[in-house]
Write a protein that holds these residues in place. Structure first.
Motif, short mmCIF file in Angstrom:
data_model
loop_
_atom_site.label_atom_id
_atom_site.label_comp_id
_atom_site.label_asym_id
_atom_site.label_seq_id
_atom_site.Cartn_x
_atom_site.Cartn_y
_atom_site.Cartn_z
N ALA A 57 0.85 -1.20 0.00
CA ALA A 57 0.00 0.00 0.00
C ALA A 57 0.88 1.24 0.00
CB ALA A 57 -0.89 0.01 1.24
N GLN A 58 0.31 2.34 -0.45
CA GLN A 58 0.99 3.63 -0.35
C GLN A 58 0.50 4.27 0.95
OE1 GLN A 58 0.15 7.13 -0.63
NE2 GLN A 58 2.33 7.61 -0.75
N VAL A 59 1.42 4.85 1.71
CA VAL A 59 0.97 5.58 2.90
C VAL A 59 1.93 6.73 3.20
CG1 VAL A 59 2.21 4.28 4.73
CG2 VAL A 59 -0.01 5.27 5.23
N ASP A 60 1.37 7.85 3.64
CA ASP A 60 2.21 8.93 4.16
C ASP A 60 2.18 8.77 5.68
OD1 ASP A 60 3.45 11.12 5.07
OD2 ASP A 60 2.07 12.59 4.19
N ALA A 61 3.28 8.31 6.24
CA ALA A 61 3.30 7.99 7.67
C ALA A 61 3.38 9.25 8.54
CB ALA A 61 4.45 7.05 7.98
N ASP A 62 3.41 10.42 7.93
CA ASP A 62 3.29 11.66 8.71
C ASP A 62 1.82 11.99 8.96
OD1 ASP A 62 6.05 12.29 8.90
OD2 ASP A 62 6.02 12.94 6.80
N ASN A 63 0.93 11.24 8.31
CA ASN A 63 -0.49 11.56 8.36
C ASN A 63 -1.25 10.49 9.16
OD1 ASN A 63 -3.28 11.58 7.60
ND2 ASN A 63 -2.74 12.90 5.87
N VAL A 68 -4.39 5.41 10.20
CA VAL A 68 -5.52 4.76 10.88
C VAL A 68 -6.37 4.02 9.85
CG1 VAL A 68 -7.69 5.23 12.11
CG2 VAL A 68 -5.58 6.34 12.84
N ALA A 69 -6.64 4.66 8.71
CA ALA A 69 -7.46 4.02 7.68
C ALA A 69 -6.78 2.72 7.21
CB ALA A 69 -7.66 4.98 6.50
N LEU A 70 -5.46 2.79 7.03
CA LEU A 70 -4.74 1.61 6.55
C LEU A 70 -4.76 0.49 7.59
CD1 LEU A 70 -2.84 0.50 4.28
CD2 LEU A 70 -0.93 1.38 5.62
N ILE A 71 -4.54 0.86 8.85
CA ILE A 71 -4.53 -0.16 9.92
C ILE A 71 -5.91 -0.80 10.04
CG2 ILE A 71 -4.21 -0.57 12.40
CD1 ILE A 71 -2.10 1.71 12.37
N ASN A 72 -6.97 0.05 9.98
CA ASN A 72 -8.32 -0.51 10.09
C ASN A 72 -8.64 -1.45 8.94
OD1 ASN A 72 -9.12 0.52 12.54
ND2 ASN A 72 -9.80 2.48 11.66
#
Ligand code: NDP
Length: 399
Positions: A57-63, A68-72
């Motif tokens: 997945a793509q994620v900006d880990a500063d956000n 949260v959306a990705l973890i859920n």
């Protein structure tokens, strides 16, 4: 047994991900999420076909919201943070909101101040306790294995440890006049900062590279090493009973130091933004962009690393000293996981920390440094997963 979300897909993450796939009984499913998704996809493509199911997945880990959306969506048992120290707090926030265990390898550092310390993460203790989740801080090699070695020495061999020297030698040669073995920005921030050590209950500060010693490292030979500030000193000073002094030394070659001095003298290591052609740039970030990517050094690096701890203290009223270390060969690491030994020695303990949390062997609610857990299962896992250790009961001490 479970699912892990791994954030970041650089040098360290690549090794940890290889190791998770070797350990598919525990890591049944992993998601690799990072800023640049193409790196995650390339690694997935390479490793697909084994038992571990790999998603990306793509994620900006500063956000925090994105995290949260990705973890859920993925619902992992643990989040393994292998991005950069700047992302620690946002990832911890997301773990709190989703009640997911957290593991990292480096403590938080604000982007605009080159000062890393644990206080920001330790402040999460009560919140993690209330949420019933565990944060395992510093599950790399140093910090990481050095803390486990310390807990092991304290548990089995000493009534009190009075002196600890952590020695980190890298005798690897990558053939470049100047390159760093892990993220150049983080590495250069660390080595250009003032040094410090812990003595008699307080920090003693030194100029960068002010204190030099020569040490004859097993399987490597004599090397110049320099005293640095290092993050595990802060937690070990609290967690080792009776400790009087903790120092950390790292080896640097002459070419590395000469280049670094020159880059520093011309301002290239500064983290203060400057105007360049109407644009703000941070010199150190620009330098990072032109230096070799540490992830590409693996195929060129020959030689070994040796990282370990020398303890001096008392057992049953008698003085004793004890040295424990791991030697890792760059070329063997490359053959196994296509990475050099610095990424390997960090990525393997990161996988082990995540594994111990996932299988419930470690894990108490709150925020803890690695030496606060039972070291025995970790020590066993080091032997099993590629970082065997050696003990010496009669070491030459560092003066
Ligand atoms: P790299 O620079 O190789 O990798 C960092 C990864 O994090 C990259 O994939 C990068 O993405 C990703 N990343 C950076 N910012 C973000 C963001 N905002 N959102 C999502 N992903 C992001 O670093 P290393 O692998 O060398 O180091 C990883 C960590 O390990 C560091 O924290 C380092 O301090 C620590 N470390 C710990 C050691 C120990 O012994 N304890 C030793 C060595 C390192 P992109 O690909 O887009 O740049």
């Amino acid at each position: 047994m479970g699912k892990a979300l791994i954030i970041g897909c650089g040098g360290v993450a690549s090794v940890a991900i290889h190791k998770c796939c070797q350990n598919s009984e525990v890591f049944e499913e992993i998601m690799i999420a990072s800023r640049t998704k193409s790196k995650c996809d390339a690694l997935k493509q390479k490793l697909d076909g084994g038992k571990t199911i790999i998603k990306t997945a793509q994620v900006d880990a500063d956000n925090v919201d994105e995290l949260v959306a990705l973890i859920n969506k993925f619902n992992p048992d643990v989040v393994l943070n292998l991005a950069l120290p700047y992302q620690d707090l946002t990832i911890m926030d997301a773990c709190l909101i989703t009640k997911t265990h957290y593991v990292d390898t480096a403590n938080y550092e604000p982007l605009d101040t080159a000062k890393f310390e644990y206080k920001w993460q330790w402040e999460y203790m009560d919140k993690f306790k209330e949420a019933g989740i565990c944060a395992l801080l510093g599950s790399g090699f140093d910090p990481g294995v050095t803390g486990v070695f310390s807990a092991y020495a304290q548990k089995h061999y000493f009534d009190e440890i009075h002196y600890l020297d952590i020695l980190d030698a890298n005798a690897g040669d990558h053939g470049y006049p100047f390159a760093t073995n892990f993220n150049p920005e983080i590495n250069i921030r660390e080595v250009t900062a003032n040094g410090s050590f812990w003595e008699n209950g307080e920090w003693v500060e030194t100029k960068p590279m002010e204190i030099k010693r020569v040490f004859d490292f097993p399987q490597i030979g004599e090397k110049d090493m320099y005293l640095l500030h290092h993050e595990e000193i802060e937690s070990l000073a609290l967690n080792l009973k009776g400790i009087k002094r903790i120092r950390f030394f790292m080896t640097f070659g002459e070419s590395y130091l000469t280049h670094l001095k020159c880059l520093e003298n011309v301002g290239m290591t500064s983290i203060e933004p400057i105007d360049f052609n109407g644009q703000k740039i941070v010199p150190l970030q620009f330098l990072k962009a032109i230096l070799p990517d540490p992830a590409t050094l693996g195929s060129r690096t020959k030689g070994k690393t040796n990282i370990g701890c020398i303890f001096k203290g008392v057992k049953d009223g008698k003085e004793r000293s004890y040295y424990i270390y791991n030697v890792c060969d760059h070329e063997e690491c490359y053959e196994e996981v296509q990475s050099q030994a610095v990424s390997y020695t960090t990525g393997v303990p990161a996988m082990i920390g995540a594994m111990l949390i996932m299988n419930g062997i470690w894990g108490k609610a709150g925020v803890y440094n690695i030496e606060e857990f039972d070291p025995d299962p970790f020590m066993e896992a080091l032997n099993e997963w590629g970082l065997p250790w050696t003990e010496d009961w009669n070491p030459v001490l560092v003066d």
